[in-house]
Design a protein around this motif. Structure first.
Motif, PDB file in Angstrom:
ATOM      1  N   LYS B  93      52.285 -49.093  -0.363  1.00  0.00           N
ATOM      2  CA  LYS B  93      52.430 -48.542  -1.715  1.00  0.00           C
ATOM      3  C   LYS B  93      53.349 -49.393  -2.569  1.00  0.00           C
ATOM      4  N   THR B  96      51.056 -51.918  -3.856  1.00  0.00           N
ATOM      5  CA  THR B  96      49.984 -51.406  -4.721  1.00  0.00           C
ATOM      6  C   THR B  96      50.502 -50.968  -6.091  1.00  0.00           C
ATOM      7  N   LYS B 100      48.510 -50.899  -9.640  1.00  0.00           N
ATOM      8  CA  LYS B 100      48.170 -49.605 -10.233  1.00  0.00           C
ATOM      9  C   LYS B 100      48.697 -49.540 -11.669  1.00  0.00           C
ATOM     10  N   ASP B 106      40.448 -49.533  -8.245  1.00  0.00           N
ATOM     11  CA  ASP B 106      40.916 -49.166  -6.911  1.00  0.00           C
ATOM     12  C   ASP B 106      40.470 -50.136  -5.818  1.00  0.00           C
ATOM     13  N   GLN B 109      42.319 -53.348  -5.991  1.00  0.00           N
ATOM     14  CA  GLN B 109      43.686 -53.147  -5.498  1.00  0.00           C
ATOM     15  C   GLN B 109      43.729 -53.294  -3.991  1.00  0.00           C
ATOM     16  N   LYS B 110      42.813 -52.562  -3.337  1.00  0.00           N
ATOM     17  CA  LYS B 110      42.795 -52.531  -1.882  1.00  0.00           C
ATOM     18  C   LYS B 110      42.561 -53.929  -1.314  1.00  0.00           C
ATOM     19  N   VAL B 113      45.669 -56.274  -1.906  1.00  0.00           N
ATOM     20  CA  VAL B 113      46.847 -55.926  -1.115  1.00  0.00           C
ATOM     21  C   VAL B 113      46.629 -56.273   0.348  1.00  0.00           C
ATOM     22  N   ARG B 145      54.743 -59.236  -2.874  1.00  0.00           N
ATOM     23  CA  ARG B 145      54.653 -58.600  -4.187  1.00  0.00           C
ATOM     24  C   ARG B 145      54.575 -59.662  -5.280  1.00  0.00           C
TER      25      ARG B 145
END
Lengths: 284, 323
Positions: B93, B96, B100, B106, B109-110, B113, B145
């Motif tokens: 998280k 993410t 986000k 979505d 994002q997945k 990451v 990150r």
């Protein structure tokens, strides 16, 4: 170990456990001026009376209404004040000191102040209303809105307390986190919901639980502002219990009211906790 | 992409934090900002990131002036000294959240990451909170990150300072490979000259908010443009000779030799450094540090000398290099 623990335990037993046990004992007895202040077992008659007592349920509703409204408003205002005081600006120190002032005042003093503010026809609010040419609204003698005045008094007094707890929480969040989030393209609104509020949740929980328990037992503020009136429309459970014990000298029934409200309080705290868990899930 | 700083200034309360700072960092180049604490290296990084506003000057990425662009729109990948991981969120998280916030779909994002997690070998730690990670793992999350930001520029603020010495040395090549793989300019802040030399192709030495010298590690070592740089770069520290002339003469401990008929010295202190040994000698020029092979025995009469071409001369007034 026991030696170190003993004074605190003794204190708790004397101040909380023993009175609670005695309350339970009294609540299954008739103990009033009619029984010559003798304890006569009446096998749950007090509890049946409580269950059928319209005024008890009315006061329960009023107490819950007072608690939920006050605590919600206090939390909202406190978040706003804490966020404001967490920023750097000129004169922040002075304002921070001033914010604590209402909380530092004795409730009796500030309740008298609010009674005068809402006084008809001499209080400033009624004066302003009449200056503007509107009809008098008689806040404290109107059964429909008098409770709002008591909420205002309570919010004014205890918001600083929560704001202070939240401010301590805010200042424990490292600035790095906000900067890192900004560099990731996050807005300040997103930072509020994704960083600030989640990291404040312990502090919010303490504030909500503490204030819920306190507001539920409200006595002095209402006793002085309205005395529970008009037509017992602002009466809280604590006030009703006080009335039974001190005016009607019916200690058996008074103890039953207190225990009944204690049970309600436990349920209310559970409810507050559930609501809180829902708030926790809100994101973005 | 090229990062360019032009005459950057920052003044707080009438104090110069950054003074007339200009330099360029090229595509795929790592520039180290080196200096003692309080020299303005972290402040420079914050200006580039947009977290602080400069009092004057401008910052460019290629032709584009980004001085007035807000931090959130600059596309900067930064690793903080504290790593600044969100303590209430799992590694997954943590990574993410930024995507986000930028409202990526979505599925994207997945994918992103998880691919970064695999590059950083963090897949097994995806569900852990930052407090459950080691220092090295936290650093990898912070770096992950920064990678996910797909930045124009990488900024690293003492990323090794929270790690123990051994781990630091182990991680250097890996970190260097990762941050340079994307071909963006990298600015690396450190107070450790050894780390600066290992990580960067060029080093900018800062002192009191001003640029003392910028160049390759070799340039800084062999031709320091000021006394400050000469003293800051090179261990053991350069000797400053007490010769009462109108300029400062300095000579590095490793450039001093035992020499018959040279300057007479008395041994004050001896230190073993493994391959080498350090002698502290008392002489007419004051205390002199001298680096010798460790198998040399201390002679009865120590006389030393050096080639005059190895001397560094600095102005007594300004501390700047002469010659």
């Amino acid at each position: 170990m026991i030696f170190l623990f003993a004074p605190a335990a003794l204190f708790l037993i004397l101040v909380f456990v023993l009175p609670l046990i005695r309350y339970c004992w009294i609540s299954v007895h008739a103990l009033s001026v009619i029984t010559n202040l003798e304890m006569i077992p009446n096998y749950g008659a007090n509890w049946i009376r409580l269950y059928n007592d319209q005024r008890f349920w009315q006061d329960s509703f009023q107490t819950i209404r007072f608690t939920v409204t006050s605590v919600s408003l206090e939390i909202l205002f406190a978040i706003a004040i804490a966020l404001l005081l967490d920023q750097r600006w000129r004169g922040r120190g002075v304002v921070r000191a001033l914010t604590i002032l209402p909380w530092a005042l004795p409730t009796t003093v500030m309740a008298l102040g609010w009674r005068w503010i809402f006084n008809t026809p001499h209080g400033p609010i009624e004066q302003i209303i009449s200056l503007l040419g509107f009809e008098s609204i008689n806040i404290l003698s109107n059964p429909n809105i008098a409770w709002i005045a008591t909420v205002i008094g309570d919010v004014w007094k205890t918001t600083p307390f929560i704001a202070l707890i939240l401010l301590a929480g805010l200042q424990s969040i490292p600035n790095d986190l906000y900067e890192a989030f900004r560099l990731e393209g996050g807005s300040s609104r997103q930072a509020l919901f994704n960083i600030t509020i989640p990291l404040l949740k312990q502090y919010l929980l303490i504030g909500i639980l503490f204030r819920t328990a306190q507001a539920f037992g409200v006595f002095d503020l209402i006793q002085i502002m309205t005395g529970g009136g008009p037509a017992s429309s602002t009466e809280s459970l604590a006030l009703y219990a006080y009335l039974n014990a001190m005016r009607f000298l019916d200690f058996g029934y008074s103890a039953t009211i207190m225990l009944g409200s204690f049970i309600l309080l436990v349920f209310s705290c559970l409810l507050a906790w559930l609501i809180f868990n829902q708030i926790k899930k809100i994101q973005l | 992409m090229t990062l360019i700083l032009k005459n950057l200034n920052r003044i707080i309360n009438n104090q110069w934090i950054i003074r007339d700072l200009s330099f360029e960092v090229l595509n795929g180049e790592c520039l180290a900002l080196l200096g003692p604490s309080g020299c303005g290296k972290s402040s420079t990084l914050r200006l580039i990131a947009g977290l602080d506003k400069p009092t004057g000057g401008s910052i460019y990425i290629d032709q584009l002036d980004i001085t007035s662009i807000s931090a959130s729109d600059r596309k900067i990948g930064m690793v903080f000294q504290s790593y600044a991981l969100y303590p209430h969120l799992s590694v997954l998280k943590n990574l993410t959240l930024g995507l986000k916030a930028r409202k990526l779909p979505d599925s994207e994002q997945k994918n992103k990451v998880w691919s970064v997690l695999s590059i950083m070998q963090l897949e097994d730690f995806a569900e852990r909170k930052p407090s459950e990670l080691s220092g090295g793992q936290r650093q990898r999350v912070a770096l992950a990150r920064a990678l996910l930001r797909e930045p124009n520029v990488y900024l690293l603020d003492e990323p090794m300072s929270n790690l123990d010495a051994q781990l630091r040395e182990e991680l250097r090549p890996e970190l260097r490979r990762l941050i340079l793989s994307g071909g963006q300019p990298v600015v690396y802040v450190t107070h450790d000259q050894e780390e600066a030399m290992a990580m960067a192709s060029r080093i900018a030495v800062l002192n009191n908010g001003s640029l003392e010298q910028i160049g390759t590690p070799k340039e800084l070592y062999s031709k320091p443009l000021s006394l400050f740089v000469a003293k800051f770069i090179g261990r053991p520290q350069i000797n400053i000779l007490n010769n009462q002339s109108n300029e400062i003469v300095a000579i590095r401990p490793e450039d001093i030799n035992l020499q018959e008929g040279g300057i007479n010295c008395k041994l004050v202190h001896q230190e073993w450094l493994g391959k080498n040994q350090l002698w502290q000698l008392q002489s007419d020029y004051g205390l002199i540090r001298m680096l010798n092979e460790s198998d040399i025995d201390v002679p009865e009469n120590i006389t030393i000398g050096w080639q005059s071409t190895k001397e560094h001369h600095f102005s007594l007034k300004t501390g700047k290099r002469i010659n």
